[in-house]
Motif scaffolding. Sequence first.
Motif, PDB file in Angstrom:
ATOM      1  N   LEU A   5      -8.028   5.476  18.796  1.00 26.34           N
ATOM      2  CA  LEU A   5      -9.143   5.211  19.832  1.00 26.34           C
ATOM      3  C   LEU A   5      -9.494   6.336  20.675  1.00 26.34           C
ATOM      4  O   LEU A   5      -8.563   6.853  21.559  1.00 26.34           O
ATOM      5  N   HIS A   6     -10.807   6.848  20.465  1.00 25.79           N
ATOM      6  CA  HIS A   6     -11.084   8.123  21.247  1.00 25.79           C
ATOM      7  C   HIS A   6     -12.342   7.894  22.213  1.00 25.79           C
ATOM      8  O   HIS A   6     -13.027   6.725  21.796  1.00 25.79           O
ATOM      9  N   PRO A   7     -12.312   8.590  23.204  1.00 30.25           N
ATOM     10  CA  PRO A   7     -13.801   8.451  23.877  1.00 30.25           C
ATOM     11  C   PRO A   7     -14.784   8.927  23.200  1.00 30.25           C
ATOM     12  O   PRO A   7     -14.715   9.679  22.303  1.00 30.25           O
ATOM     13  N   ARG A   8     -16.038   8.183  23.554  1.00 29.66           N
ATOM     14  CA  ARG A   8     -17.138   8.601  22.914  1.00 29.66           C
ATOM     15  C   ARG A   8     -17.652  10.129  23.037  1.00 29.66           C
ATOM     16  O   ARG A   8     -17.176  10.558  24.050  1.00 29.66           O
ATOM     17  N   ALA A  30      -5.823  13.127  29.807  1.00 28.17           N
ATOM     18  CA  ALA A  30      -4.570  12.266  29.471  1.00 28.17           C
ATOM     19  C   ALA A  30      -4.782  11.830  28.018  1.00 28.17           C
ATOM     20  O   ALA A  30      -4.011  12.122  27.220  1.00 28.17           O
ATOM     21  N   HIS A  31      -6.018  11.607  27.505  1.00 27.81           N
ATOM     22  CA  HIS A  31      -6.358  11.545  26.135  1.00 27.81           C
ATOM     23  C   HIS A  31      -6.149  12.548  25.426  1.00 27.81           C
ATOM     24  O   HIS A  31      -5.406  12.811  24.606  1.00 27.81           O
ATOM     25  N   LEU A  32      -6.665  13.681  25.891  1.00 27.56           N
ATOM     26  CA  LEU A  32      -6.524  14.949  25.357  1.00 27.56           C
ATOM     27  C   LEU A  32      -5.159  15.681  25.072  1.00 27.56           C
ATOM     28  O   LEU A  32      -4.676  16.274  24.292  1.00 27.56           O
ATOM     29  N   PHE A  34      -2.638  13.747  24.168  1.00 23.69           N
ATOM     30  CA  PHE A  34      -2.450  13.485  22.928  1.00 23.69           C
ATOM     31  C   PHE A  34      -3.102  13.522  21.894  1.00 23.69           C
ATOM     32  O   PHE A  34      -2.427  13.387  20.612  1.00 23.69           O
ATOM     33  N   CYS A  35      -4.167  14.060  21.963  1.00 28.41           N
ATOM     34  CA  CYS A  35      -5.179  13.831  20.766  1.00 28.41           C
ATOM     35  C   CYS A  35      -5.600  15.074  20.205  1.00 28.41           C
ATOM     36  O   CYS A  35      -6.424  16.054  20.897  1.00 28.41           O
ATOM     37  N   GLY A  36      -4.963  15.802  19.247  1.00 21.35           N
ATOM     38  CA  GLY A  36      -5.377  16.922  18.498  1.00 21.35           C
ATOM     39  C   GLY A  36      -6.845  16.975  18.045  1.00 21.35           C
ATOM     40  O   GLY A  36      -7.504  18.021  18.115  1.00 21.35           O
ATOM     41  N   ILE A  37      -7.369  15.719  17.591  1.00 19.18           N
ATOM     42  CA  ILE A  37      -8.832  15.756  17.051  1.00 19.18           C
ATOM     43  C   ILE A  37      -9.673  16.171  18.193  1.00 19.18           C
ATOM     44  O   ILE A  37     -10.649  16.923  18.079  1.00 19.18           O
ATOM     45  N   CYS A  38      -9.493  15.573  19.201  1.00 19.68           N
ATOM     46  CA  CYS A  38     -10.587  15.692  20.427  1.00 19.68           C
ATOM     47  C   CYS A  38     -10.238  16.938  21.231  1.00 19.68           C
ATOM     48  O   CYS A  38     -11.240  17.628  21.561  1.00 19.68           O
ATOM     49  N   ARG A  39      -9.056  17.727  21.131  1.00 20.07           N
ATOM     50  CA  ARG A  39      -8.789  19.028  21.473  1.00 20.07           C
ATOM     51  C   ARG A  39      -9.589  19.901  20.796  1.00 20.07           C
ATOM     52  O   ARG A  39     -10.179  20.972  21.309  1.00 20.07           O
TER      53      ARG A  39
HETATM   54 ZN   LIG Z   1      -9.355  11.897  20.691  1.00 18.80          ZN
END
Ligand SMILES: [Zn+2]
Length: 206
Positions: A5-8, A30-32, A34-39
């Motif tokens: 689940l990612h931020p918009r 905080a999400h970043l 964890f999240c390689g996709i959003c990074r």
């Molecule tokens: Zn993400």
Amino acid sequence: MNPRLHPREDHWLDYASGHLDPASRTLLEAHLAFCGICRREAGQDLAPGGALLAAMPEAEPPAELLQGILARLKAPEAPRVGGEALPLPRALWSLLPSLEGAAWHGALTRGFRFLEAGGGLFLIHMEKGRPFPEHGHRGLERAVILAGGLEDAGRVLEAGDFDEEDPSRVHAPVALPDEDCWLLASLEGGIRFTGWRGLLQRAAGR
Ligand SMILES: [Zn+2]
């Protein structure tokens, strides 16, 4: 495992342009963590924080964090509250304000507590298998699971997942049965003395 689940996308535009309040910014970072996709998607546009975010390690399982990382790493130190080191991912340590002087609130429900991390940000701890206290029709504004997970209306949220609530939705999250759940929540935008914010305000004696 990457969060599901990612931020918009528009949150990242606001983030990159510096138009976010500190609490929302912390949640996105905080999400970043964890999240390689959003990074990958957002990190290139971020300056000067981009290099820092790109250097964040991939998320590691909370169990491993609990057992090994806190003991192995010396600096910066894990955030502490009242002498208790919090079992949070190392990539988040530098994001959180100093919590040493913060006090736990709660005792509304056994196995549930929270503290104010400043700027409308709350750190919430739910013991494994425990529910969030019953609350009205206003939901969390935004939240990121830091460790463990919770079940919420048929959805399972785990470490790194970013949740943004429809304020009209009634829900009653329950921590997953095998591990304590830690989450950061931003409660801005709520109406005073109603819903989540009112619950926390009353619990905090405000
Ligand atoms: Zn993400």
